[in-house]
Design a protein around this motif. Structure first.
Motif, short mmCIF file in Angstrom:
data_model
loop_
_atom_site.label_atom_id
_atom_site.label_comp_id
_atom_site.label_asym_id
_atom_site.label_seq_id
_atom_site.Cartn_x
_atom_site.Cartn_y
_atom_site.Cartn_z
N ASN A 208 -7.87 8.41 -18.46
CA ASN A 208 -7.33 7.99 -17.17
C ASN A 208 -6.04 7.17 -17.30
O ASN A 208 -5.30 7.00 -16.33
CB ASN A 208 -8.39 7.17 -16.42
CG ASN A 208 -7.95 6.83 -15.00
OD1 ASN A 208 -7.69 7.73 -14.21
ND2 ASN A 208 -7.85 5.56 -14.70
N HIS A 214 -3.90 10.45 -10.10
CA HIS A 214 -5.00 9.81 -9.38
C HIS A 214 -4.64 8.56 -8.57
O HIS A 214 -5.30 8.30 -7.57
CB HIS A 214 -6.15 9.48 -10.35
CG HIS A 214 -6.05 8.13 -10.98
ND1 HIS A 214 -5.25 7.88 -12.08
CD2 HIS A 214 -6.61 6.93 -10.66
CE1 HIS A 214 -5.34 6.60 -12.40
NE2 HIS A 214 -6.15 6.01 -11.55
N HIS A 219 -6.78 5.25 -5.40
CA HIS A 219 -6.50 3.87 -5.01
C HIS A 219 -5.88 3.78 -3.61
O HIS A 219 -5.34 2.74 -3.22
CB HIS A 219 -5.60 3.20 -6.04
CG HIS A 219 -6.20 3.23 -7.42
ND1 HIS A 219 -7.46 2.75 -7.68
CD2 HIS A 219 -5.74 3.72 -8.60
CE1 HIS A 219 -7.74 2.94 -8.97
NE2 HIS A 219 -6.72 3.53 -9.54
N ASP A 375 -11.59 3.42 -10.15
CA ASP A 375 -11.42 4.20 -11.38
C ASP A 375 -12.79 4.50 -11.98
O ASP A 375 -13.14 5.63 -12.28
CB ASP A 375 -10.59 3.43 -12.41
CG ASP A 375 -9.12 3.34 -12.01
OD1 ASP A 375 -8.56 4.35 -11.57
OD2 ASP A 375 -8.55 2.25 -12.15
#
Ligand SMILES: [Fe+2]
Lengths: 435, 163
Positions: A208, A214, A219, A375
């Motif tokens: 990640n 992402h 987020h 996450d």
């Protein structure tokens, strides 16, 4: 062990990976042996053990170890934290100071270099094979320990290249973090760090780090909450200092693409270089002044224009030069990992910088953060799918086949899966080496 | 409210602490925030020895701005971690005056707590609260709430709501 090299090699294809790498117990044991047992692992920072006899206990893979400063020579050792007698863990304290280390079971004591200091009722060993000077009976020293600008790494195996060869370009990130101090040094901000339990395989966390597809999605809740609050503030009021930290998490795909991602040898990698999520942070005049007088204008600008995000030092840590933090992976089992987050003070810099470092740490890395849990939850979701076998292969082909090759590194637009593919290249290399 | 600033109205303070717990139990952030002074702070140190939140990392160190952000983030439909119910229940005991600070006209109230948080699984948190209270026109307000968890320095799961 029943998994052959052949079988292992079938789990990784150039642009996809088999989901068993996240759930198979035997693979996890092999990873501990072949990756964590044969590479340089980040142990701690010198400033955690400033004085002779200071120690700090941690682990390398699943092996308990102790970082200790020699009570006499003041040099650093990393010892196996287990007694040479019956194998009990010698100290369960997180940190402390000791002239000798004493196993509480039968009272064997060890010098700070791990050699035997004294054994109670030692006559019982007369005419046996026991030898006080045989290192088998000591708290064994790890065969390789090296320090790079205060950052201590160790390897469980003798057979490993020198640390600087292992680090390669990752050393530039450590250099940059230290150079951002007018004194060229950093120190930990306390003897404690965040310890965040991640109910997933350790590799998800590393994958990640350079997943730039992402942030704007996973987020979005947090950035939306910040935006929504800012909209209630009267016009003309300056935004709170948290805004500059959260803002880049809502950066566009183009922003992250233009940052770029780089894959290095041995699974290392980083995002950015000239530009990162830290590039737009406010520059404090009093800090610039301290830097100018230490380095001069030109060198200062060179130092501050270096901007990487999440330099991954495979497999054990990830470093942020621009915000002075390091996150350390502590694999517990195939589906549990503890992520430690340490923060550093730039020696000689105004306190404002430390305050920003701590603000970042609380906002992004603390178990109480609003960002970290999002996450973590995403990794957990893949972990569950892999466990249930509802997914067999995991895709890694964003921008596949379009990497720009340059000597020993590959670069690609920031939203490429390059870094993950690069990590699996290293994974295969390590895992394909039997004894 | 007591006329004499130095001897606090413990019944009213007890009431305030219960109210604070009740608002968090029901995730009523608007009412919860209103119990704090404009410069109020919620602080959860990493270490119970810690005295300076600016020199050391903390699990939480939040002013009203962050409380307002957290309120908007809680239950946010775009947040993966917020797709699960977050439920909590708190018990406070041994509420007592620790100290009165003349300079800042602040009552420092210590208590102990147990909080059960349900998030994916049930987790018990326990430890000590310290409330720094100031007398305002609308009664006691919280200038600082410090939460020392028994296990602040140990590995922790995500903490999805103020404890
Ligand atoms: Fe993220």
């Amino acid at each position: 062990m029943s998994l052959s090299i052949d079988e292992i090699q079938q789990l990784v294809e150039p642009a996809r990976v088999h989901s068993s790498v996240y759930v198979d117990e035997e693979l996890f044991q092999l990873e501990m042996e072949r990756i964590w047992g044969r590479s340089w692992i980040y142990v701690g920072h010198e400033s955690q053990v400033k004085n002779p006899g200071d120690y700090y206990t941690t682990s390398i893979g699943t092996y308990p170890v102790i970082l200790i400063r020699d009570a006499k020579s003041k040099s650093l050792h990393v010892l196996h934290n287990r007694c040479g007698h019956r194998g009990a863990i010698v100290t369960q304290r997180q940190c402390g100071n000791a002239g000798v280390l004493r196993c509480p079971y039968h009272g064997w004591t060890y010098k700070t270099d791990g050699s035997i200091h004294a054994i109670p009722h030692v006559g019982g060993y007369k005419d046996t094979e026991f030898d006080k000077n045989d290192e088998e009976f000591s708290m064994k020293k790890l065969p390789r320990v090296e320090v790079y600008r205060g950052f201590v790494f160790a390897c469980l195996s003798e057979d490993v290249e020198d640390l600087s060869d292992f680090l390669g370009e990752i050393a530039d990130t450590i250099d940059n973090m230290c150079d951002r101090s007018p004194e060229g040094e950093v120190e930990v901000t306390g003897l404690n760090c965040h310890r965040f339990i991640h109910p997933c395989n350790w590799k998800f966390f590393l994958e990640n780090l350079h997943d730039a597809m992402h942030p704007m999605c996973a987020h979005a809740g947090t950035s939306d909450a910040v935006r929504s609050y800012l909209s209630t503030m009267p016009e003309g009021t300056s935004p709170p200092p948290e805004a500059e930290i959260i803002d880049p998490f809502a950066g566009s795909y183009d922003f992250f693409d233009s940052m770029g991602v780089t894959g290095l040898d041995k699974g290392h990698g980083y995002m950015g270089g000239k530009k990162s999520i830290f590039s737009h942070y406010e520059m404090y005049p009093e800090y610039l002044e301290a830097m100018y007088s230490a380095y001069g204008k030109e060198r200062t600008e060179e130092i501050l224009s270096f901007n990487r995000h999440n330099a991954c030092c495979y497999p054990s840590s990830t470093i942020r030069d621009g915000i002075q933090s390091i996150r350390v992976l502590r694999p517990v089992s195939v589906d549990s990992t503890i992520i430690e987050s340490w923060t550093f003070r730039l020696k000689g810099a105004p306190e404002k910088l430390l305050q920003r470092t701590l603000r970042y740490s609380r906002l992004i890395n603390s178990p109480g953060s609003m960002v970290g849990p999002d996450d973590l939850d995403c990794y957990y979701r893949i972990q569950e799918s892999a466990k249930s076998k509802s997914i067999e292969w995991i895709d890694l082909q964003r921008y596949f086949g379009q990497d720009i090759k340059d000597d020993d590194k590959d670069t690609a637009p920031g939203t490429s899966d390059l870094a993950i593919r690069n990590q699996y290249k290293a994974w295969l290399n390590y895992m394909s080496r039997e004894a | 409210m007591s006329d004499n600033n130095k001897s606090p109205d413990m019944a009213e303070i007890q009431n305030l602490l219960n109210l604070e717990a009740r608002y968090l139990n029901s995730a009523d952030f608007d009412k919860w925030i209103s119990l704090y002074t404009e410069d109020g702070i919620y602080w959860m140190p990493l270490d119970s020895e810690q005295t300076d939140p600016e020199a050391h990392d903390s699990i939480f160190y939040e002013d009203r701005t962050l409380m307002e952000v957290r309120k908007r983030n809680f239950d946010h439909q775009l947040s993966p971690s917020m797709q699960y119910p977050v439920r909590s229940s708190r018990i406070i005991s041994d509420v007592h005056l620790h100290k009165y600070e003349t300079d800042s006209d602040t009552y420092i109230i210590n208590s102990s707590f147990q909080a059960v948080l349900f998030y994916k699984e049930q987790t018990v948190y326990a430890g000590n609260y310290q409330h720094h209270l100031q007398v305002t026109d609308s009664g006691y307000k919280i200038k600082l709430k410090r939460v020392d968890l028994l296990n602040a320095d140990m590995p922790l799961p995500p903490i999805m709501i103020y404890i």
